[in-house]
Design a protein around this motif. Structure first.
Motif, PDB file in Angstrom:
ATOM      1  N   GLY A  52       0.781  -1.236   0.000  1.00 18.26           N
ATOM      2  CA  GLY A  52       0.000   0.000   0.000  1.00 18.26           C
ATOM      3  C   GLY A  52       0.807   1.276   0.000  1.00 18.26           C
ATOM      4  O   GLY A  52       0.235   2.359  -0.016  1.00 18.26           O
ATOM      5  N   ALA A  53       2.110   1.193   0.006  1.00 18.48           N
ATOM      6  CA  ALA A  53       2.938   2.400   0.032  1.00 18.48           C
ATOM      7  C   ALA A  53       3.287   2.822  -1.392  1.00 18.48           C
ATOM      8  O   ALA A  53       3.434   1.994  -2.291  1.00 18.48           O
ATOM      9  N   SER A  54       3.402   4.136  -1.591  1.00 18.52           N
ATOM     10  CA  SER A  54       3.794   4.649  -2.897  1.00 18.52           C
ATOM     11  C   SER A  54       4.508   5.990  -2.717  1.00 18.52           C
ATOM     12  O   SER A  54       4.330   6.671  -1.708  1.00 18.52           O
ATOM     13  N   VAL A  55       5.304   6.323  -3.710  1.00 19.03           N
ATOM     14  CA  VAL A  55       6.033   7.591  -3.725  1.00 19.03           C
ATOM     15  C   VAL A  55       5.691   8.280  -5.033  1.00 19.03           C
ATOM     16  O   VAL A  55       5.728   7.666  -6.099  1.00 19.03           O
ATOM     17  N   THR A  56       5.315   9.556  -4.968  1.00 22.62           N
ATOM     18  CA  THR A  56       4.973  10.307  -6.168  1.00 22.62           C
ATOM     19  C   THR A  56       6.000  11.397  -6.412  1.00 22.62           C
ATOM     20  O   THR A  56       6.632  11.896  -5.478  1.00 22.62           O
ATOM     21  N   GLY A  57       6.155  11.738  -7.674  1.00 16.68           N
ATOM     22  CA  GLY A  57       7.102  12.781  -8.040  1.00 16.68           C
ATOM     23  C   GLY A  57       6.719  13.421  -9.360  1.00 16.68           C
ATOM     24  O   GLY A  57       5.856  12.920 -10.085  1.00 16.68           O
ATOM     25  N   ILE A  58       7.373  14.527  -9.664  1.00 19.21           N
ATOM     26  CA  ILE A  58       7.150  15.260 -10.904  1.00 19.21           C
ATOM     27  C   ILE A  58       8.438  15.228 -11.707  1.00 19.21           C
ATOM     28  O   ILE A  58       9.517  15.500 -11.160  1.00 19.21           O
ATOM     29  N   VAL A  59       8.337  14.910 -12.990  1.00 15.92           N
ATOM     30  CA  VAL A  59       9.508  14.877 -13.860  1.00 15.92           C
ATOM     31  C   VAL A  59       9.948  16.315 -14.131  1.00 15.92           C
ATOM     32  O   VAL A  59       9.156  17.140 -14.596  1.00 15.92           O
ATOM     33  N   VAL A  60      11.210  16.595 -13.810  1.00 20.24           N
ATOM     34  CA  VAL A  60      11.760  17.930 -14.033  1.00 20.24           C
ATOM     35  C   VAL A  60      12.313  18.033 -15.447  1.00 20.24           C
ATOM     36  O   VAL A  60      12.021  18.989 -16.170  1.00 20.24           O
ATOM     37  N   GLU A  61      13.135  17.043 -15.844  1.00 21.04           N
ATOM     38  CA  GLU A  61      13.704  17.062 -17.192  1.00 21.04           C
ATOM     39  C   GLU A  61      14.198  15.676 -17.588  1.00 21.04           C
ATOM     40  O   GLU A  61      14.426  14.824 -16.740  1.00 21.04           O
ATOM     41  N   GLN A  62      14.338  15.495 -18.892  1.00 21.89           N
ATOM     42  CA  GLN A  62      14.980  14.310 -19.451  1.00 21.89           C
ATOM     43  C   GLN A  62      16.376  14.752 -19.885  1.00 21.89           C
ATOM     44  O   GLN A  62      16.503  15.748 -20.589  1.00 21.89           O
ATOM     45  N   THR A  63      17.399  14.040 -19.473  1.00 20.95           N
ATOM     46  CA  THR A  63      18.764  14.450 -19.766  1.00 20.95           C
ATOM     47  C   THR A  63      19.620  13.231 -20.075  1.00 20.95           C
ATOM     48  O   THR A  63      19.122  12.111 -20.092  1.00 20.95           O
ATOM     49  N   ARG A  64      20.892  13.469 -20.322  1.00 23.84           N
ATOM     50  CA  ARG A  64      21.843  12.391 -20.559  1.00 23.84           C
ATOM     51  C   ARG A  64      23.031  12.593 -19.623  1.00 23.84           C
ATOM     52  O   ARG A  64      23.407  13.714 -19.312  1.00 23.84           O
ATOM     53  N   GLY A  65      23.605  11.478 -19.185  1.00 21.76           N
ATOM     54  CA  GLY A  65      24.736  11.538 -18.271  1.00 21.76           C
ATOM     55  C   GLY A  65      26.035  11.878 -18.989  1.00 21.76           C
ATOM     56  O   GLY A  65      26.067  12.106 -20.204  1.00 21.76           O
ATOM     57  N   ASP A  66      27.119  11.902 -18.231  1.00 24.82           N
ATOM     58  CA  ASP A  66      28.434  12.150 -18.804  1.00 24.82           C
ATOM     59  C   ASP A  66      28.836  11.000 -19.712  1.00 24.82           C
ATOM     60  O   ASP A  66      28.421   9.858 -19.513  1.00 24.82           O
ATOM     61  N   LYS A  67      29.667  11.303 -20.688  1.00 24.82           N
ATOM     62  CA  LYS A  67      30.128  10.273 -21.607  1.00 24.82           C
ATOM     63  C   LYS A  67      31.186   9.420 -20.919  1.00 24.82           C
ATOM     64  O   LYS A  67      32.089   9.940 -20.266  1.00 24.82           O
ATOM     65  N   THR A  68      31.038   8.109 -21.048  1.00 24.50           N
ATOM     66  CA  THR A  68      32.051   7.184 -20.559  1.00 24.50           C
ATOM     67  C   THR A  68      32.707   6.544 -21.774  1.00 24.50           C
ATOM     68  O   THR A  68      32.039   6.216 -22.753  1.00 24.50           O
ATOM     69  N   ILE A  69      34.005   6.387 -21.698  1.00 25.96           N
ATOM     70  CA  ILE A  69      34.789   5.844 -22.797  1.00 25.96           C
ATOM     71  C   ILE A  69      35.258   4.441 -22.427  1.00 25.96           C
ATOM     72  O   ILE A  69      35.811   4.234 -21.351  1.00 25.96           O
ATOM     73  N   ALA A  70      35.014   3.496 -23.329  1.00 29.14           N
ATOM     74  CA  ALA A  70      35.545   2.137 -23.168  1.00 29.14           C
ATOM     75  C   ALA A  70      36.636   1.978 -24.227  1.00 29.14           C
ATOM     76  O   ALA A  70      36.347   1.857 -25.417  1.00 29.14           O
ATOM     77  N   PHE A  71      37.883   2.006 -23.789  1.00 30.63           N
ATOM     78  CA  PHE A  71      39.016   1.911 -24.710  1.00 30.63           C
ATOM     79  C   PHE A  71      39.705   0.573 -24.506  1.00 30.63           C
ATOM     80  O   PHE A  71      40.070   0.216 -23.398  1.00 30.63           O
ATOM     81  N   VAL A  72      39.861  -0.187 -25.592  1.00 31.09           N
ATOM     82  CA  VAL A  72      40.494  -1.495 -25.546  1.00 31.09           C
ATOM     83  C   VAL A  72      41.679  -1.480 -26.495  1.00 31.09           C
ATOM     84  O   VAL A  72      41.546  -1.058 -27.644  1.00 31.09           O
ATOM     85  N   LYS A  73      42.827  -1.925 -26.013  1.00 28.31           N
ATOM     86  CA  LYS A  73      44.023  -1.967 -26.841  1.00 28.31           C
ATOM     87  C   LYS A  73      44.738  -3.283 -26.608  1.00 28.31           C
ATOM     88  O   LYS A  73      44.860  -3.740 -25.482  1.00 28.31           O
ATOM     89  N   ARG A  74      45.187  -3.898 -27.690  1.00 28.68           N
ATOM     90  CA  ARG A  74      46.005  -5.100 -27.584  1.00 28.68           C
ATOM     91  C   ARG A  74      47.414  -4.719 -28.001  1.00 28.68           C
ATOM     92  O   ARG A  74      47.643  -4.342 -29.163  1.00 28.68           O
ATOM     93  N   ARG A  75      48.309  -4.799 -27.074  1.00 23.47           N
ATOM     94  CA  ARG A  75      49.664  -4.318 -27.335  1.00 23.47           C
ATOM     95  C   ARG A  75      50.370  -5.152 -28.401  1.00 23.47           C
ATOM     96  O   ARG A  75      50.122  -6.353 -28.541  1.00 23.47           O
TER      97      ARG A  75
END
Length: 100
Positions: A52-75
C-alpha cells in the motif's frame, strides 16, 4: 520521513522535496510519476515491498549523463577500439510519500 524505492534496477533513498536522477522513464517534463515498488518507509521494512505504500514525483527534465569511454588496446598488434556511451537519465522531484 524517508522511503527507499526501487526503479531501473537500482535503489534510492528519497524524502519529500528531494531531486533525484534516475534511469530513464517514459514521461514528459511536468508529468507526475508514481513509484509502487517501495522497499522501506520510515522504520517499516517490506517483504520485499511495503504493502500500500507509494512515492509520487514530478519529472523535471529528461537528460543524458556524462560520456564514458571504453578503450580497448592489444599491445604489439596495432589493434584498438574506442566506444563511447551516454546514459539516458530522468530528473525527478519527489512530491510525496504515502504509507499504507
Amino acid at each position: 520521513m524517508f522511503a527507499v524505492i526501487k526503479t531501473g534496477g537500482k535503489q534510492y533513498r528519497v524524502a519529500a522535496e528531494d531531486v533525484v536522477t534516475i534511469e530513464k522513464l517514459e514521461a514528459a517534463p511536468g508529468e507526475t510519476v508514481t513509484f509502487g515498488e517501495v522497499l522501506m518507509v520510515g522504520n517499516e521494512i517490506g517483504t520485499p515491498f511495503v504493502a500500500g505504500a507509494s512515492v509520487t514525483g514530478i519529472v523535471v527534465e529528461q537528460t543524458r549523463g556524462d560520456k564514458t569511454i571504453a578503450f580497448v588496446k592489444r599491445r604489439r598488434k596495432s589493434w584498438k577500439r574506442k566506444k563511447g556511451h551516454r546514459q539516458e537519465l530522468t530528473v525527478v522531484r519527489i512530491t510525496g510519500i504515502a504509507a499504507a
